[in-house]
Design a protein around this motif. Structure first.
Motif, PDB file in Angstrom:
ATOM      1  N   MET A   1      -2.548  59.741   1.400  1.00  0.00           N
ATOM      2  CA  MET A   1      -2.307  60.487   0.143  1.00  0.00           C
ATOM      3  C   MET A   1      -1.066  59.906  -0.563  1.00  0.00           C
ATOM      4  N   THR A   2      -1.213  59.565  -1.820  1.00  0.00           N
ATOM      5  CA  THR A   2      -0.116  58.948  -2.566  1.00  0.00           C
ATOM      6  C   THR A   2       0.791  60.008  -3.192  1.00  0.00           C
ATOM      7  N   THR A   3       2.091  59.861  -2.961  1.00  0.00           N
ATOM      8  CA  THR A   3       3.041  60.787  -3.580  1.00  0.00           C
ATOM      9  C   THR A   3       3.186  60.446  -5.055  1.00  0.00           C
ATOM     10  N   LYS A   4       3.131  61.483  -5.902  1.00  0.00           N
ATOM     11  CA  LYS A   4       3.306  61.240  -7.338  1.00  0.00           C
ATOM     12  C   LYS A   4       4.696  61.750  -7.734  1.00  0.00           C
ATOM     13  N   TYR A   5       5.405  60.965  -8.514  1.00  0.00           N
ATOM     14  CA  TYR A   5       6.748  61.367  -8.935  1.00  0.00           C
ATOM     15  C   TYR A   5       6.765  61.729 -10.406  1.00  0.00           C
ATOM     16  N   THR A   6       7.611  62.710 -10.744  1.00  0.00           N
ATOM     17  CA  THR A   6       7.764  63.077 -12.146  1.00  0.00           C
ATOM     18  C   THR A   6       8.783  62.114 -12.782  1.00  0.00           C
ATOM     19  N   THR A   7       8.819  62.164 -14.088  1.00  0.00           N
ATOM     20  CA  THR A   7       9.771  61.325 -14.822  1.00  0.00           C
ATOM     21  C   THR A   7      11.206  61.646 -14.388  1.00  0.00           C
ATOM     22  N   GLU A   8      11.501  62.921 -14.188  1.00  0.00           N
ATOM     23  CA  GLU A   8      12.854  63.319 -13.748  1.00  0.00           C
ATOM     24  C   GLU A   8      13.181  62.738 -12.382  1.00  0.00           C
ATOM     25  N   GLU A   9      12.209  62.766 -11.477  1.00  0.00           N
ATOM     26  CA  GLU A   9      12.445  62.217 -10.126  1.00  0.00           C
ATOM     27  C   GLU A   9      12.673  60.699 -10.181  1.00  0.00           C
ATOM     28  N   ILE A  10      11.889  60.021 -11.031  1.00  0.00           N
ATOM     29  CA  ILE A  10      12.071  58.563 -11.167  1.00  0.00           C
ATOM     30  C   ILE A  10      13.458  58.271 -11.753  1.00  0.00           C
ATOM     31  N   LYS A  11      13.854  59.078 -12.725  1.00  0.00           N
ATOM     32  CA  LYS A  11      15.187  58.882 -13.310  1.00  0.00           C
ATOM     33  C   LYS A  11      16.267  59.013 -12.228  1.00  0.00           C
ATOM     34  N   ARG A  12      16.134  60.038 -11.406  1.00  0.00           N
ATOM     35  CA  ARG A  12      17.138  60.241 -10.342  1.00  0.00           C
ATOM     36  C   ARG A  12      17.134  59.083  -9.354  1.00  0.00           C
ATOM     37  N   LYS A  13      15.930  58.627  -8.987  1.00  0.00           N
ATOM     38  CA  LYS A  13      15.835  57.518  -8.032  1.00  0.00           C
ATOM     39  C   LYS A  13      16.565  56.295  -8.581  1.00  0.00           C
ATOM     40  N   TYR A  14      16.306  55.969  -9.870  1.00  0.00           N
ATOM     41  CA  TYR A  14      16.925  54.759 -10.438  1.00  0.00           C
ATOM     42  C   TYR A  14      18.407  54.956 -10.705  1.00  0.00           C
ATOM     43  N   ASN A  15      18.843  56.165 -10.958  1.00  0.00           N
ATOM     44  CA  ASN A  15      20.290  56.384 -11.043  1.00  0.00           C
ATOM     45  C   ASN A  15      20.926  56.063  -9.693  1.00  0.00           C
ATOM     46  N   ASP A  16      20.239  56.416  -8.609  1.00  0.00           N
ATOM     47  CA  ASP A  16      20.766  56.123  -7.270  1.00  0.00           C
ATOM     48  C   ASP A  16      20.700  54.628  -6.933  1.00  0.00           C
ATOM     49  N   PHE A  17      19.616  53.953  -7.394  1.00  0.00           N
ATOM     50  CA  PHE A  17      19.445  52.532  -7.055  1.00  0.00           C
ATOM     51  C   PHE A  17      20.335  51.603  -7.849  1.00  0.00           C
ATOM     52  N   ALA A  18      20.824  52.075  -9.003  1.00  0.00           N
ATOM     53  CA  ALA A  18      21.454  51.153  -9.960  1.00  0.00           C
ATOM     54  C   ALA A  18      22.480  50.241  -9.285  1.00  0.00           C
ATOM     55  N   SER A  19      23.274  50.826  -8.377  1.00  0.00           N
ATOM     56  CA  SER A  19      24.361  50.029  -7.786  1.00  0.00           C
ATOM     57  C   SER A  19      23.830  48.939  -6.843  1.00  0.00           C
ATOM     58  N   ILE A  20      22.603  49.107  -6.342  1.00  0.00           N
ATOM     59  CA  ILE A  20      22.080  48.056  -5.446  1.00  0.00           C
ATOM     60  C   ILE A  20      21.000  47.198  -6.125  1.00  0.00           C
ATOM     61  N   TYR A  21      20.744  47.490  -7.411  1.00  0.00           N
ATOM     62  CA  TYR A  21      19.649  46.755  -8.061  1.00  0.00           C
ATOM     63  C   TYR A  21      19.973  45.269  -8.191  1.00  0.00           C
TER      64      TYR A  21
END
Ligand SMILES: C[S@@+](CC[C@H](N)C(=O)[O-])C[C@H]1O[C@@H](n2cnc3c(N)ncnc32)[C@H](O)[C@@H]1O
Length: 205
Positions: A1-21
């Motif tokens: 089963m594939t997890t679906k993310y909302t736009t808000e969740e994706i925003k949070r994920k990329y805010n967290d990743f930014a420093s390691i991108y």
């Protein structure tokens, strides 16, 4: 089963990743992404919209004379992209915006660019439809995407690990970019697949 993310969740994920991108960008370079970005962007001209620009990895490769507007959802990614604009020759203006609801009138741009994004958009077809809407009739939509490998074993591995990978990175790595492009009503003119059929260079209108 594939997890679906909302736009808000994706925003949070990329805010967290930014420093390691930037580390992820170095991995991408090892996979030959620099050459693919360069080859794609040499076809950009005029008024350009880059959708989901992230940290601005494409910014160094825009040809002279392009006037670039870039958008992304994540303030932390945009902050790094803003720094990058100071190191490149092109004129680049960045705005925070959802790719699935672009705040531009239709037919506003000569070229619309998006790279490594269809894997992440919560609704990739909606984002592609928006790209088509804002692109001029004689304009170009330039995409560099990754998706399910055409190699049977690698593709199967991606299927098995899809959910775990998506949970970590918000990236659905077994999507089929070309199918999404066609489902959104875009017409591919040039397509090329590389690296076990994982990467797709697509020009569409
Ligand atoms: C894998 S990164 C790719 C960044 C950049 N295009 C590149 O080639 O390195 C995905 C980017 O998509 C952005 N993104 C995801 N969903 C978005 C949406 N609905 N609207 C705008 N940006 C979005 C994320 O914030 C992130 O910066």
């Amino acid at each position: 089963m594939t997890t679906k993310y909302t736009t808000e969740e994706i925003k949070r994920k990329y805010n967290d990743f930014a420093s390691i991108y930037s580390t992820m960008e170095r991995v991408q370079e090892l996979l030959g992404l620099r050459k693919l970005r360069q080859r794609l962007l040499q076809r950009a001209s005029g008024e350009v919209l880059e959708v989901a620009c992230g940290t601005g990895a494409n910014f160094p490769y825009y040809p002279q004379g392009c006037a670039v507007t870039a958008v992304d959802l994540s303030p932390a990614m945009v902050k790094i992209a803003e720094q990058r604009t100071k190191t490149v020759a092109s004129n680049i203006n960045i705005q925070l915006m959802d790719a699935e609801q672009l705040a531009f009138p239709e037919k506003s741009f000569d070229t619309v660019v998006s790279t490594l994004t269809l894997c992440t958009f919560p609704d990739p077809i909606a984002a592609l439809e928006e790209m088509k809407r804002v692109c001029r009739k004689d304009g170009r939509i330039l995409l560099l995407e990754h998706g399910r490998s055409s190699n049977r074993l690698v593709g199967r591995f991606q299927d098995i690990r899809e959910d775990a990978h998506a949970k970590r990175l918000g990236c659905h790595w077994n999507r089929e970019p070309l199918e999404l492009v066609e489902q959104a009503g875009l017409h591919p003119i040039v397509t090329r697949r590389t690296l076990l059929g994982i990467f797709h260079e697509i020009e569409a209108n």
